[in-house]
Design a protein around this motif. Structure first.
Motif, PDB file in Angstrom:
ATOM      1  N   SER A 255     -12.040  27.759  -8.771  1.00 37.53           N
ATOM      2  CA  SER A 255     -13.029  27.633  -7.704  1.00 37.53           C
ATOM      3  C   SER A 255     -12.423  26.820  -6.567  1.00 37.53           C
ATOM      4  N   LYS A 256     -12.858  27.146  -5.335  1.00 39.27           N
ATOM      5  CA  LYS A 256     -12.391  26.378  -4.168  1.00 39.27           C
ATOM      6  C   LYS A 256     -12.956  24.970  -4.186  1.00 39.27           C
ATOM      7  N   LYS A 257     -14.015  24.767  -4.971  1.00 37.74           N
ATOM      8  CA  LYS A 257     -14.669  23.448  -5.001  1.00 37.74           C
ATOM      9  C   LYS A 257     -13.911  22.442  -5.881  1.00 37.74           C
ATOM     10  N   LEU A 258     -12.865  22.915  -6.566  1.00 36.64           N
ATOM     11  CA  LEU A 258     -12.138  22.017  -7.474  1.00 36.64           C
ATOM     12  C   LEU A 258     -11.144  21.117  -6.726  1.00 36.64           C
ATOM     13  N   LEU A 259     -11.666  20.348  -5.795  1.00 39.66           N
ATOM     14  CA  LEU A 259     -10.815  19.485  -4.983  1.00 39.66           C
ATOM     15  C   LEU A 259     -11.406  18.078  -5.047  1.00 39.66           C
ATOM     16  N   CYS A 260     -10.641  17.129  -5.589  1.00 40.13           N
ATOM     17  CA  CYS A 260     -11.164  15.764  -5.717  1.00 40.13           C
ATOM     18  C   CYS A 260     -10.785  14.967  -4.461  1.00 40.13           C
ATOM     19  N   PRO A 261     -11.778  14.619  -3.618  1.00 37.33           N
ATOM     20  CA  PRO A 261     -11.449  13.920  -2.369  1.00 37.33           C
ATOM     21  C   PRO A 261     -10.846  12.545  -2.612  1.00 37.33           C
ATOM     22  N   ASN A 262     -11.212  11.912  -3.706  1.00 37.08           N
ATOM     23  CA  ASN A 262     -10.642  10.591  -4.014  1.00 37.08           C
ATOM     24  C   ASN A 262      -9.163  10.689  -4.356  1.00 37.08           C
ATOM     25  N   MET A 263      -8.819  11.735  -5.096  1.00 37.20           N
ATOM     26  CA  MET A 263      -7.414  11.927  -5.466  1.00 37.20           C
ATOM     27  C   MET A 263      -6.568  12.310  -4.254  1.00 37.20           C
ATOM     28  N   LYS A 264      -7.221  12.921  -3.264  1.00 37.33           N
ATOM     29  CA  LYS A 264      -6.474  13.385  -2.093  1.00 37.33           C
ATOM     30  C   LYS A 264      -6.501  12.353  -0.955  1.00 37.33           C
ATOM     31  N   MET A 265      -7.083  11.175  -1.214  1.00 35.21           N
ATOM     32  CA  MET A 265      -7.179  10.153  -0.171  1.00 35.21           C
ATOM     33  C   MET A 265      -5.810   9.538   0.158  1.00 35.21           C
ATOM     34  N   THR A 266      -4.955   9.455  -0.862  1.00 32.74           N
ATOM     35  CA  THR A 266      -3.656   8.783  -0.677  1.00 32.74           C
ATOM     36  C   THR A 266      -2.720   9.604   0.196  1.00 32.74           C
ATOM     37  N   THR A 267      -2.200   8.945   1.249  1.00 36.58           N
ATOM     38  CA  THR A 267      -1.210   9.605   2.111  1.00 36.58           C
ATOM     39  C   THR A 267       0.142   8.909   1.948  1.00 36.58           C
ATOM     40  N   LEU A 268       1.195   9.539   2.471  1.00 39.35           N
ATOM     41  CA  LEU A 268       2.517   8.902   2.409  1.00 39.35           C
ATOM     42  C   LEU A 268       2.521   7.587   3.185  1.00 39.35           C
ATOM     43  N   VAL A 269       1.760   7.540   4.293  1.00 34.38           N
ATOM     44  CA  VAL A 269       1.707   6.303   5.082  1.00 34.38           C
ATOM     45  C   VAL A 269       1.028   5.183   4.270  1.00 34.38           C
ATOM     46  N   ASP A 270       0.011   5.543   3.481  1.00 30.84           N
ATOM     47  CA  ASP A 270      -0.607   4.539   2.589  1.00 30.84           C
ATOM     48  C   ASP A 270       0.455   3.957   1.658  1.00 30.84           C
ATOM     49  N   VAL A 271       1.259   4.850   1.085  1.00 29.71           N
ATOM     50  CA  VAL A 271       2.282   4.401   0.120  1.00 29.71           C
ATOM     51  C   VAL A 271       3.271   3.467   0.818  1.00 29.71           C
ATOM     52  N   LEU A 272       3.708   3.874   2.008  1.00 35.16           N
ATOM     53  CA  LEU A 272       4.670   3.078   2.768  1.00 35.16           C
ATOM     54  C   LEU A 272       4.085   1.696   3.096  1.00 35.16           C
ATOM     55  N   ASN A 273       2.853   1.671   3.592  1.00 37.77           N
ATOM     56  CA  ASN A 273       2.225   0.397   3.964  1.00 37.77           C
ATOM     57  C   ASN A 273       2.003  -0.491   2.751  1.00 37.77           C
ATOM     58  N   CYS A 274       1.618   0.119   1.654  1.00 38.39           N
ATOM     59  CA  CYS A 274       1.337  -0.651   0.445  1.00 38.39           C
ATOM     60  C   CYS A 274       2.613  -1.367  -0.040  1.00 38.39           C
ATOM     61  N   ILE A 275       3.741  -0.664   0.026  1.00 40.90           N
ATOM     62  CA  ILE A 275       5.001  -1.268  -0.408  1.00 40.90           C
ATOM     63  C   ILE A 275       5.426  -2.358   0.577  1.00 40.90           C
ATOM     64  N   LYS A 276       5.332  -2.044   1.873  1.00 37.93           N
ATOM     65  CA  LYS A 276       5.762  -2.996   2.906  1.00 37.93           C
ATOM     66  C   LYS A 276       4.935  -4.273   2.868  1.00 37.93           C
ATOM     67  N   ASN A 277       3.604  -4.100   2.764  1.00 36.58           N
ATOM     68  CA  ASN A 277       2.688  -5.249   2.912  1.00 36.58           C
ATOM     69  C   ASN A 277       2.228  -5.828   1.584  1.00 36.58           C
ATOM     70  N   LYS A 278       2.623  -5.185   0.492  1.00 41.82           N
ATOM     71  CA  LYS A 278       2.119  -5.568  -0.839  1.00 41.82           C
ATOM     72  C   LYS A 278       0.598  -5.719  -0.784  1.00 41.82           C
ATOM     73  N   SER A 279      -0.053  -4.672  -0.274  1.00 38.22           N
ATOM     74  CA  SER A 279      -1.518  -4.741  -0.129  1.00 38.22           C
ATOM     75  C   SER A 279      -2.200  -4.007  -1.283  1.00 38.22           C
TER      76      SER A 279
END
Ligand code: 13P
Ligand code: SF4
Length: 303
Positions: A255-279
């Motif tokens: 189904s097209k509805k099988l998309l978890c918005p919480n799982m798709k919230m993370t972006t590469l920029v989030d990952v980069l910022n999290c590592i840089k800022n230890k946030s």
């Protein structure tokens, strides 16, 4: 910056800052590509215990990062996007389950791993979707209170007939949305396809499956099967990742509805910022860690 440039930056910073990156299989392709380990939530928390790094970054949802922290309290654990929660894990809190426990004092409380650390502190044993049947079978008590997913609970009850399994109304709003009609229509479009379904789907959908299993079990089944076409009844990333792994086979989300918005919230920029800022560090007090760990340890012992 291009996706490729951000990925390169992440890969170099993670070495410099001593990070291990974990990504749940429901994450987007570009996140999976920069991860040290991918898999389901329990597999990831186990991998984190084996990693030598001081810092662990979870690309997934909050309960997964909490599970990592419970099993590796000496490490700094971060969640890549602080808003990535799991609606199922947040459906039931300690107050609610404490009052249900008072009504059913002689029941063993079995908690799906998709629960908060706080709730785990008052549960007896955790399960994952792949270990639930085996673990419930091994529990000596006949009376089981299974939380929070009534669909996974109903699937377990179907397999373990000699237990008295009490369920509450809860579950994954993403998997629960797939209907029997979605399956029948997909099957009409792809009559030769095997139907692989996650037990978080509703029972009338699970009944139509050729194979029922956790995310990892569905992936392994599809990779090792001689069949060429599959309808995938779990979050749509799995069909996408399988398509990359097995380009000679065809994978269709149920189904097209099988998309978890919480799982798709993370972006590469989030990952980069999290590592840089230890946030977005996961902070749990010692009592929560030690009590929640008891029910995870019980799962490891019985699983
Ligand atoms: P598994 O990866 O353990 O099958 O869980 C599915 C899920 O919904 C994770 O949020
Ligand atoms: Fe939670 Fe369902 Fe999303 Fe998994 S797919 S994180 S259980 S809402």
């Amino acid at each position: 910056m291009t996706i490729n440039e951000i990925q390169k930056q992440i890969l170099s910073l993670k070495k410099e800052y001593d990070f291990c990156i974990l990504a749940h299989s429901y994450q987007a392709r570009e996140i999976i590509e920069i991860a040290d380990f991918t898999g389901d939530s329990f597999a990831l928390s186990q991998m984190a215990t084996k990693a030598d790094n001081k810092n662990i970054l979870m690309c997934g949802v909050r309960f997964m990062a909490e599970t990592v922290k419970i099993l590796s309290p000496e490490k700094n654990v971060y969640l890549s996007n602080e808003n990535a929660g799991c609606p199922m894990a947040e459906q039931m809190d300690k107050e609610l389950i404490s009052s249900v426990k008072k009504q059913f004092p002689d029941y063993t409380v079995v908690a799906y791993i998709n629960t908060t650390a706080d709730l785990k502190t008052i549960c007896d044993v955790c399960v994952t979707s792949s270990s639930a049947v085996k673990i419930v079978n091994k529990i000596e008590n006949k009376n089981i209170l299974f939380i929070p997913d009534c669909n996974l609970g109903a699937y377990v009850a179907e397999q373990v007939k000699d237990k008295n399994i009490k369920l509450l109304q809860g579950g994954c709003p993403i998997h629960a949305v797939v209907s029997k009609n979605d399956v029948l229509k997909s099957k009409e479009r792809h009559p030769g396809a095997k139907i692989l379904i996650h037990p978080e789907c509703v029972p009338e959908v699970v009944k139509l499956a050729d194979f029922v299993g956790s995310t990892s079990e569905i992936m392994n089944y599809a990779i090792n099967s001689p069949e060429k076409e599959f309808l995938i009844g779990t979050e749509m990333s799995i069909a996408e990742h399988l398509q990359y792994t097995c380009p000679d086979k065809m994978f269709y989300p149920l189904s097209k509805k099988l998309l978890c918005p919480n799982m798709k919230m993370t972006t590469l920029v989030d990952v980069l910022n999290c590592i840089k800022n230890k946030s977005n560090e996961i902070i749990l007090d010692d009592e929560t860690i030690s009590k929640a760990r008891l029910c995870i340890d019980k799962m490891i012992e019985l699983g």
